[in-house]
Design a protein around this motif. Structure first.
Motif, short mmCIF file in Angstrom:
data_model
loop_
_atom_site.label_atom_id
_atom_site.label_comp_id
_atom_site.label_asym_id
_atom_site.label_seq_id
_atom_site.Cartn_x
_atom_site.Cartn_y
_atom_site.Cartn_z
N UNK A 1 10.94 5.24 -7.14
CA UNK A 1 10.30 6.45 -7.67
C UNK A 1 8.99 6.72 -6.95
N UNK A 2 8.28 5.65 -6.55
CA UNK A 2 7.04 5.84 -5.79
C UNK A 2 7.33 6.53 -4.47
N UNK A 3 8.39 6.11 -3.81
CA UNK A 3 8.77 6.75 -2.55
C UNK A 3 9.12 8.21 -2.77
N UNK A 4 9.85 8.49 -3.85
CA UNK A 4 10.21 9.87 -4.18
C UNK A 4 8.96 10.70 -4.44
N UNK B 1 2.10 6.33 3.07
CA UNK B 1 3.24 6.05 2.21
C UNK B 1 2.88 5.16 1.03
N UNK B 2 1.86 4.29 1.18
CA UNK B 2 1.52 3.35 0.11
C UNK B 2 0.38 3.84 -0.78
N UNK B 3 0.06 5.13 -0.72
CA UNK B 3 -1.08 5.65 -1.50
C UNK B 3 -0.90 5.40 -2.99
N UNK B 4 0.32 5.60 -3.50
CA UNK B 4 0.54 5.43 -4.94
C UNK B 4 0.43 3.96 -5.34
N UNK B 5 0.75 3.04 -4.43
CA UNK B 5 0.59 1.62 -4.73
C UNK B 5 -0.89 1.24 -4.79
N UNK B 6 -1.71 1.87 -3.95
CA UNK B 6 -3.14 1.58 -3.92
C UNK B 6 -3.88 2.26 -5.07
N UNK B 7 -3.43 3.45 -5.46
CA UNK B 7 -4.12 4.23 -6.49
C UNK B 7 -3.09 4.73 -7.52
N UNK B 8 -2.59 3.83 -8.40
CA UNK B 8 -1.54 4.21 -9.34
C UNK B 8 -2.04 4.98 -10.56
N UNK B 9 -3.37 5.05 -10.77
CA UNK B 9 -3.93 5.80 -11.90
C UNK B 9 -4.02 7.28 -11.51
N UNK B 10 -3.59 8.16 -12.40
CA UNK B 10 -3.43 9.56 -12.06
C UNK B 10 -4.71 10.18 -11.48
N UNK C 1 11.26 6.75 8.13
CA UNK C 1 11.93 7.33 6.97
C UNK C 1 11.04 8.36 6.29
N UNK C 2 9.74 8.06 6.16
CA UNK C 2 8.82 9.02 5.55
C UNK C 2 8.75 10.31 6.36
N UNK C 3 8.72 10.19 7.68
CA UNK C 3 8.69 11.38 8.53
C UNK C 3 9.99 12.17 8.40
N UNK C 4 11.12 11.46 8.37
CA UNK C 4 12.40 12.15 8.24
C UNK C 4 12.48 12.91 6.92
#
Length: 559
Positions: free
Chosen positions: A49-52, A67-76, A418-421
């Motif tokens: 879901x993070x990737x989505x 790509x890992x922004x949500x893993x680093x900053x998971x608080x809205x 994959x992120x670019x695609x």
């Protein structure tokens, strides 16, 4: 970030940005309650879901984000602040499709591709989908056939694309939405109770295959059929038959969720899709030329990188032959290790599996750059999150696999590709690469070395209290002969218990089986090697110490 609108009640740029990102979180997580302190992972988010979310945020706001922004900053609030810092002054949200109220209109580009197959083959089951599920009531009891029939009719009423007819319009084909509330009976019931369990299962397989072989009348609409098989040994089985012109993988999850909810609330008025698939097709038609122009440079680069690999040779001619699948079961401890390691790396099990597949093909073929094809669900817009239709597109990654390169670097590069695609795959791959491939004088099919198809456990699992449904995984032969010889296809099923099953579809002959076993062995061996020593250089060949490391290869013949 949750401030009240200022300046005479008009939202500020920051407030617009916050609202857009909140819509994306709500759609991905399936919850309306997103506050400043909400944590993505505490609300049920996971790596897929993070990737989505990241793919949709990039597309919807037209911004470059790691790509890992949500893993680093998971608080809205922190996540919004990071996006705002990347797009000073607030990102401009791309305008999505809106309800038009239209009852007829053009086919989407995805549907046009599918209609080309229909036109070439005539009425054919080639584009049909068969989804088989174990089904029971919420308390484990037998389902009521009449209530199930009513819930299935509710699906037809809610999702307009399921009651859409595809008819010639003088220049091609158009889609025409038929009225809701029709008398079409979508359910056939089969009572196999009292039969020997093996005989009952054979009859189920035969019944599903016979129904699959019966093509839909696309000009007549009603693109949903169902079969309910009653049996003594195990839960009843429900087979849903659909057509790809009205459904993709993500749509199957939506349909099963809605079927469960409709069974729980019989007689309830299910609201129709706010945005129908026809609305999406109209929106795509307006934006296709701009999308193609903006993506051209990216796809030129992909084609140039793959076509320039001196190890690439012309592909073998494809043929349609009897096919079987060879499968491998990867030990749960390997699946668990891959899941834990991918989460720690800020990536997904899918990316790790894709990297291992590319590495396996490179070692077996000598490729320096592997053309890896896969399917993307292509739902960047919150407006179509619960809309049923064929949104998915194939895509192609150029994955460089240097000899002796460490797994961590290969996984990182694969994730970036994959992120670019994902950003540049809003249109069918055939449309995107046609011009770059012609300029490079190559057949696009020659650029694909391997196709990876991944199914995640629970992707078709329902929400709600009405029904309990679990997809049935079958590594047996496909329901129809398929084209083989052009490139291998690796199928992966990731179970919710850390189990992992791999399969390769191949011609039913010793040479095809040997190649499939070699590919399965190599992928299964590389996965634990990736996790155990991510910084160690992988040798050109597969280490003998890890070949067959717990993977069980099973030959599955025709049934």
């Amino acid at each position: 970030m949750d401030a009240e609108p200022g300046h005479g009640g008009e939202p500020t740029a920051d407030e617009h940005l916050t609202a857009r990102i909140r819509e994306l979180w709500q759609a991905v997580l399936g919850t309306p309650e997103i506050g400043a302190a909400s944590n993505f992972f505490e609300l049920g988010g996971h790596s897929m879901l993070a990737t989505r979310l990241m793919a949709r945020t990039r597309k919807r706001l037209d911004v470059e984000l790691p790509a890992n922004l949500i893993f680093q900053f998971p608080v809205f609030a922190e996540f919004v602040a990071q996006v705002a810092a990347t797009a000073p002054g607030g990102a401009t949200a791309a305008a999505g499709p809106t309800p038009t109220g239209r009852g007829d209109g053009p086919l989407s580009l995805q549907q046009q591709q599918l209609m080309l197959v229909e036109s070439a083959l005539g009425p054919s089951p080639a584009n049909k989908v068969a989804l088989v599920l174990e089904v029971a009531t919420a308390d484990g009891g037998r389902v009521d056939a009449q209530a199930l029939r009513s819930a299935l009719r509710g699906l037809l009423d809610r999702h307009a694309v399921l009651r859409t007819a595809f008819r010639p319009d003088g220049t091609g084909a158009a889609q025409v939405v038929l009225p809701a509330g029709g008398e079409h009976d979508p359910l056939d019931e089969y009572d196999l109770r009292g039969r020997d369990p093996d005989d009952a299962l054979r009859r189920v397989r035969r019944g599903v295959r016979q129904a699959h072989l019966r093509p839909f009348d696309l000009a007549g609409g009603n693109l949903l059929r169902a079969q309910l098989f009653r049996r003594d040994d195990g839960p009843d089985l429900l087979a849903l038959h659909l057509h790809h012109i009205a459904c993709d993988g993500r749509s199957q999850q939506v349909l099963v969720d809605d079927l469960a909810a409709g069974y729980a609330a019989p007689g309830g008025d299910a609201p129709a899709d706010a945005v129908s698939y026809l609305d999406y097709a109209l929106w795509q038609e307006r934006h296709a030329a701009t999308t193609l122009r903006r993506s051209r440079a990216y796809w030129r680069g992909v084609v140039r990188e793959l076509a320039g690999d001196p190890t690439r040779a012309a592909r073998a001619d494809a043929t349609t032959v009897a096919t079987v699948r060879s499968s491998a079961t990867v030990p749960p401890e390997t699946g668990a290790a891959v899941r834990r390691w991918s989460a720690a790396e800020g990536t997904t099990s899918f990316v790790v599996l894709a990297a291992a597949t590319a590495a396996a093909v490179a070692r077996l073929t000598g490729r320096a750059t592997v053309g890896l094809g896969t399917l993307l669900e292509n739902r960047p817009l919150a407006e179509v999150e619960r809309t049923v239709g064929p949104f998915a597109n194939s895509t192609l990654l150029a994955v460089p696999v240097p000899a002796g390169g460490p797994p961590r670097e290969l996984v990182r590069v694969t994730g970036e590709r994959l992120a670019a695609a994902r950003r540049w795959s809003d249109l069918p791959l055939e449309t995107l690469v046609a011009e770059p491939a012609a300029d490079a004088a190559v057949d696009p099919a020659e650029l694909v070395d391997v196709v990876l198809s991944v199914e995640i456990a629970g992707a078709a699992a329902p929400a709600g209290d009405g029904l309990r449904m679990r997809p049935v995984v079958d590594d047996g032969p496909p329901l129809l002969p398929v084209t083989v010889g052009a490139h291998p296809t690796v199928y992966a099923y990731l179970g919710d218990d850390d189990g992992m099953r791999l399969a390769v579809e191949h011609a039913d002959d010793p040479a095809g089986a040997a190649r499939a076993r070699e590919l399965l062995d190599t992928v299964a061996a590389l996965l634990p090697a990736f996790v155990a020593a991510p910084e160690a250089a992988l040798p050109d060949g597969v280490p003998a110490a890890v070949v067959g490391s717990g993977a069980t290869v099973v030959e599955v013949g025709p049934r």
